[in-house]
Scaffold this motif. Structure first.
Motif, mmCIF file in Angstrom:
data_model
loop_
_atom_site.group_PDB
_atom_site.id
_atom_site.type_symbol
_atom_site.label_atom_id
_atom_site.label_comp_id
_atom_site.label_asym_id
_atom_site.label_seq_id
_atom_site.Cartn_x
_atom_site.Cartn_y
_atom_site.Cartn_z
ATOM 1 N N PHE A 168 0.850 -1.195 0.000
ATOM 2 C CA PHE A 168 0.000 0.000 0.000
ATOM 3 C C PHE A 168 0.881 1.238 0.000
ATOM 4 N N ILE A 169 0.695 2.111 -1.011
ATOM 5 C CA ILE A 169 1.475 3.355 -1.056
ATOM 6 C C ILE A 169 0.576 4.598 -1.082
ATOM 7 N N GLY A 170 -0.746 4.388 -1.094
ATOM 8 C CA GLY A 170 -1.668 5.517 -1.121
ATOM 9 C C GLY A 170 -2.893 5.188 -1.948
ATOM 10 N N PHE A 171 -3.520 6.238 -2.501
ATOM 11 C CA PHE A 171 -4.697 6.002 -3.338
ATOM 12 C C PHE A 171 -4.634 6.830 -4.610
ATOM 13 N N CYS A 172 -5.408 6.398 -5.579
ATOM 14 C CA CYS A 172 -5.593 7.128 -6.819
ATOM 15 C C CYS A 172 -6.913 6.664 -7.414
ATOM 16 N N GLY A 173 -7.612 7.567 -8.075
ATOM 17 C CA GLY A 173 -8.833 7.136 -8.729
ATOM 18 C C GLY A 173 -9.812 8.246 -8.982
ATOM 19 N N LEU A 174 -11.063 7.863 -9.019
ATOM 20 C CA LEU A 174 -12.161 8.721 -9.428
ATOM 21 C C LEU A 174 -13.115 8.954 -8.269
ATOM 22 N N HIS A 175 -13.703 10.144 -8.239
ATOM 23 C CA HIS A 175 -14.573 10.498 -7.120
ATOM 24 C C HIS A 175 -15.576 11.559 -7.563
ATOM 25 N N ALA A 191 -18.674 18.458 -2.059
ATOM 26 C CA ALA A 191 -18.927 19.901 -2.069
ATOM 27 C C ALA A 191 -19.531 20.312 -3.411
ATOM 28 N N THR A 192 -20.412 21.293 -3.371
ATOM 29 C CA THR A 192 -20.938 21.865 -4.607
ATOM 30 C C THR A 192 -19.904 22.858 -5.116
ATOM 31 N N LEU A 193 -19.311 22.527 -6.239
ATOM 32 C CA LEU A 193 -18.242 23.333 -6.820
ATOM 33 C C LEU A 193 -18.785 24.118 -8.007
ATOM 34 N N PRO A 194 -18.092 25.169 -8.431
ATOM 35 C CA PRO A 194 -18.587 25.976 -9.554
ATOM 36 C C PRO A 194 -18.783 25.169 -10.849
ATOM 37 N N PHE A 195 -18.169 23.993 -10.955
ATOM 38 C CA PHE A 195 -18.248 23.173 -12.156
ATOM 39 C C PHE A 195 -18.982 21.850 -11.902
ATOM 40 N N SER A 196 -19.730 21.777 -10.797
ATOM 41 C CA SER A 196 -20.516 20.579 -10.476
ATOM 42 C C SER A 196 -21.714 20.507 -11.411
ATOM 43 N N PRO A 197 -22.216 19.309 -11.667
ATOM 44 C CA PRO A 197 -21.736 17.994 -11.232
ATOM 45 C C PRO A 197 -20.518 17.577 -12.053
ATOM 46 N N CYS A 198 -19.694 16.735 -11.443
ATOM 47 C CA CYS A 198 -18.468 16.315 -12.113
ATOM 48 C C CYS A 198 -17.940 15.033 -11.477
ATOM 49 N N VAL A 199 -16.975 14.435 -12.154
ATOM 50 C CA VAL A 199 -16.194 13.340 -11.598
ATOM 51 C C VAL A 199 -14.745 13.811 -11.640
ATOM 52 N N GLU A 200 -14.099 13.732 -10.498
ATOM 53 C CA GLU A 200 -12.703 14.161 -10.423
ATOM 54 C C GLU A 200 -11.777 12.961 -10.399
ATOM 55 N N ILE A 201 -10.539 13.211 -10.800
ATOM 56 C CA ILE A 201 -9.470 12.242 -10.617
ATOM 57 C C ILE A 201 -8.545 12.829 -9.560
ATOM 58 N N GLY A 202 -8.100 11.978 -8.633
ATOM 59 C CA GLY A 202 -7.238 12.454 -7.561
ATOM 60 C C GLY A 202 -6.304 11.366 -7.087
ATOM 61 N N TRP A 203 -5.327 11.747 -6.301
ATOM 62 C CA TRP A 203 -4.321 10.820 -5.795
ATOM 63 C C TRP A 203 -3.729 11.372 -4.507
ATOM 64 N N ARG A 204 -3.222 10.492 -3.712
ATOM 65 C CA ARG A 204 -2.466 10.842 -2.497
ATOM 66 C C ARG A 204 -1.542 9.675 -2.226
ATOM 67 N N LEU A 205 -0.255 9.903 -2.394
ATOM 68 C CA LEU A 205 0.737 8.851 -2.206
ATOM 69 C C LEU A 205 1.703 9.212 -1.091
ATOM 70 N N SER A 206 2.238 8.199 -0.466
ATOM 71 C CA SER A 206 3.254 8.378 0.563
ATOM 72 C C SER A 206 4.442 9.146 -0.024
ATOM 73 N N SER A 207 4.988 10.082 0.737
ATOM 74 C CA SER A 207 6.106 10.898 0.232
ATOM 75 C C SER A 207 7.329 10.061 -0.112
ATOM 76 N N THR A 208 7.469 8.891 0.482
ATOM 77 C CA THR A 208 8.607 8.026 0.140
ATOM 78 C C THR A 208 8.481 7.459 -1.280
ATOM 79 N N HIS A 209 7.314 7.609 -1.885
ATOM 80 C CA HIS A 209 7.101 7.101 -3.246
ATOM 81 C C HIS A 209 6.916 8.210 -4.273
ATOM 82 N N ALA A 268 -2.880 7.346 -12.422
ATOM 83 C CA ALA A 268 -3.911 8.237 -12.955
ATOM 84 C C ALA A 268 -4.245 7.891 -14.403
ATOM 85 N N ARG A 269 -3.251 7.534 -15.195
ATOM 86 C CA ARG A 269 -3.534 7.114 -16.582
ATOM 87 C C ARG A 269 -4.426 5.882 -16.601
ATOM 88 N N GLY A 270 -4.172 4.956 -15.692
ATOM 89 C CA GLY A 270 -5.028 3.772 -15.598
ATOM 90 C C GLY A 270 -6.443 4.128 -15.181
#
Length: 186
Positions: free
Chosen positions: A76-83, A87-105, A115-117
């Motif tokens: 396990f080194i973190g997460f990545c994917g779709l969400h 929050a209601t954002l100025p460009f909602s509705p939407c699907v975002e791509i995001g990630w959070r990985l351990s700094s050692t990686h 993210a490409r996957g």
């Protein structure tokens, strides 16, 4: 329960979360470097609640912020994917791509590869027409990942989930339309 999407890239496996991921996720969320562009590091309890919520959303939709592991090396080194942002954002509705990985990686290309996957799943399997990504204006690392995966800068906005005087409130928005996505880049 929806059909569960999981996938592999050349070096990574993106999968549903396991309870054994929670301890590493809590360490990642307590790291000031990882959490530099968030209001504060997360407590163990807040981290566990977040992981459980992510797990539940994947079970409901079949996709989400998948747990990322390095094949045969790091479980396990973190997460990545779709969400779908809460929050209601100025460009909602939407699907975002995001990630959070351990700094050692960081610096190994894992965020871009994962993210490409995730984009492949978004456009080829889910048939989504657009993916967005956003971060604080100063988060250069994430902005570079957005650019590497072919996303286009689309402007700035004030994140409504952050206090008005917060230096983290100004955000940048990146977008990628299915027609602009290069399937060969995945």
């Amino acid at each position: 329960m929806a059909e569960l999407f999981e996938f592999e890239t050349s070096r990574l496996r993106l999968r549903q979360w396991q309870k054994s991921d929670f301890e590493s996720f809590a360490a990642l969320n307590a790291d000031p470097r990882v959490m530099q562009h968030f209001p504060e590091p997360l407590s163990r309890q807040a981290s566990n609640e977040m992981a459980e919520k992510i797990r539940t959303l994947i079970k409901q939709r079949g996709w989400g912020f998948w747990a990322v592991e390095v094949k045969d090396t790091e479980p396990f080194i973190g997460f990545c994917g779709l969400h779908v942002p809460i929050a209601t954002l100025p460009f909602s509705p939407c699907v975002e791509i995001g990630w959070r990985l351990s700094s050692t990686h960081w610096g190994k290309g894992y965020a871009s590869e994962a993210a490409r996957g995730a984009l492949h799943v978004a456009f080829q399997q889910l048939g989504l027409s657009e993916i967005v990504s956003f971060t604080t204006v100063g988060n250069r690392r994430s902005r570079r990942v957005m650019e590497r995966i072919g996303m286009n800068y689309s402007g700035e906005f004030e994140h409504p989930g952050l206090p008005e005087r917060s230096p983290l409130r100004p955000h940048v928005l990146y977008r990628l339309q299915r027609g602009q996505w290069d399937v060969k880049a995945c």
